[in-house]
Scaffold this motif. Structure first.
Motif, short mmCIF file in Angstrom:
data_model
loop_
_atom_site.label_atom_id
_atom_site.label_comp_id
_atom_site.label_asym_id
_atom_site.label_seq_id
_atom_site.Cartn_x
_atom_site.Cartn_y
_atom_site.Cartn_z
N SER A 198 0.78 -1.23 -0.11
CA SER A 198 0.04 0.01 0.10
C SER A 198 0.90 1.26 0.03
N ASP A 199 2.14 1.11 0.13
CA ASP A 199 3.01 2.46 0.16
C ASP A 199 3.64 2.44 -1.17
N ASP A 200 3.40 1.71 -2.12
CA ASP A 200 4.06 1.67 -3.54
C ASP A 200 5.39 1.01 -3.23
N GLN A 201 5.58 0.23 -2.46
CA GLN A 201 6.88 -0.56 -2.14
C GLN A 201 6.90 -1.68 -2.70
N LYS A 202 7.81 -2.03 -3.44
CA LYS A 202 7.82 -3.80 -3.64
C LYS A 202 8.13 -4.57 -2.66
N ALA A 203 7.34 -5.53 -2.50
CA ALA A 203 7.49 -6.78 -1.41
C ALA A 203 7.29 -8.12 -2.01
N ARG A 204 7.80 -8.91 -1.07
CA ARG A 204 7.54 -10.21 -1.42
C ARG A 204 7.10 -11.18 -0.17
N VAL A 205 6.09 -11.66 -0.13
CA VAL A 205 5.49 -12.65 0.79
C VAL A 205 5.79 -14.09 0.63
N ILE A 206 6.65 -14.76 1.46
CA ILE A 206 6.97 -16.35 1.36
C ILE A 206 6.04 -17.06 2.27
N ILE A 207 5.33 -18.03 1.75
CA ILE A 207 4.58 -18.97 2.82
C ILE A 207 4.96 -20.20 2.52
N PRO A 208 5.76 -21.07 3.17
CA PRO A 208 6.38 -22.10 2.85
C PRO A 208 5.45 -23.47 2.94
N ARG A 209 4.40 -23.12 3.77
CA ARG A 209 3.40 -24.37 3.80
C ARG A 209 1.93 -23.71 3.71
N ILE A 210 1.11 -24.05 3.01
CA ILE A 210 -0.25 -23.22 3.01
C ILE A 210 -1.16 -24.12 2.39
N SER A 211 -2.38 -24.30 3.03
CA SER A 211 -3.54 -25.04 2.75
C SER A 211 -4.39 -24.15 1.97
N LEU A 212 -4.62 -24.61 0.52
CA LEU A 212 -5.54 -23.84 -0.07
C LEU A 212 -6.61 -24.78 -0.79
N ALA A 213 -7.81 -24.13 -0.97
CA ALA A 213 -9.06 -24.60 -1.43
C ALA A 213 -9.73 -23.67 -2.30
N MET A 214 -10.60 -23.89 -3.21
CA MET A 214 -11.50 -22.91 -3.97
C MET A 214 -12.51 -22.66 -2.96
N SER A 215 -12.50 -21.27 -3.00
CA SER A 215 -13.77 -20.77 -2.16
C SER A 215 -14.62 -19.75 -2.84
N GLY A 216 -15.74 -20.17 -3.59
CA GLY A 216 -16.44 -19.38 -4.49
C GLY A 216 -16.68 -20.21 -5.88
N ASP A 217 -17.51 -19.51 -6.59
CA ASP A 217 -17.89 -20.06 -7.73
C ASP A 217 -16.92 -19.55 -8.94
N PHE A 218 -16.42 -20.43 -10.02
CA PHE A 218 -15.51 -19.93 -11.10
C PHE A 218 -16.25 -20.10 -12.40
N GLY A 219 -16.65 -19.22 -13.14
CA GLY A 219 -17.55 -19.14 -14.32
C GLY A 219 -16.69 -19.64 -15.53
#
Length: 100
Positions: free
Chosen positions: A35-56
């Motif tokens: 949000s401050d127009d600064q380049k950033a990187r977020v690294i999450i080594p272990r994440i649990s993902l699932a679709m949440s919502g409808d995909f047309g």
């Protein structure tokens, strides 16, 4: 009623089983601008993902793909001073800011 005319060609294809499981554990890296127009990187080594919502799938417009999940604890990184057991956020202040 006029007859229907169809023109097509046959080609081989490869089937990729996307979202064949309801929940997937992977690592993920997000690169972007905060949000401050600064380049950033977020690294999450272990994440649990699932679709949440409808995909047309059938649409002339771009369709958003919404994923939901949570960062998971990685005990091997608990004592890592650069990472932490859930994620790491790198800001890159030396890179030029983006914006007007």
């Amino acid at each position: 009623m006029e007859p229907l005319k169809v023109d097509y060609s046959y080609a081989g294809y490869v089937n990729i089983a996307a979202f064949s499981r309801t929940n997937v554990e992977k690592g993920i890296i997000f690169s972007g601008i905060n949000s401050d127009d600064q380049k950033a990187r977020v690294i999450i080594p272990r994440i649990s993902l699932a679709m949440s919502g409808d995909f047309g799938w059938i649409s002339d417009e771009a369709s958003p793909l919404t994923l939901g999940g949570q960062a998971l604890y990685v005990p091997e990184l608990q004592t890592d001073p650069l990472f932490g057991p859930f994620m790491r956020i790198d800001t890159m202040p030396d890179l030029p800011a983006v914006g007007p």
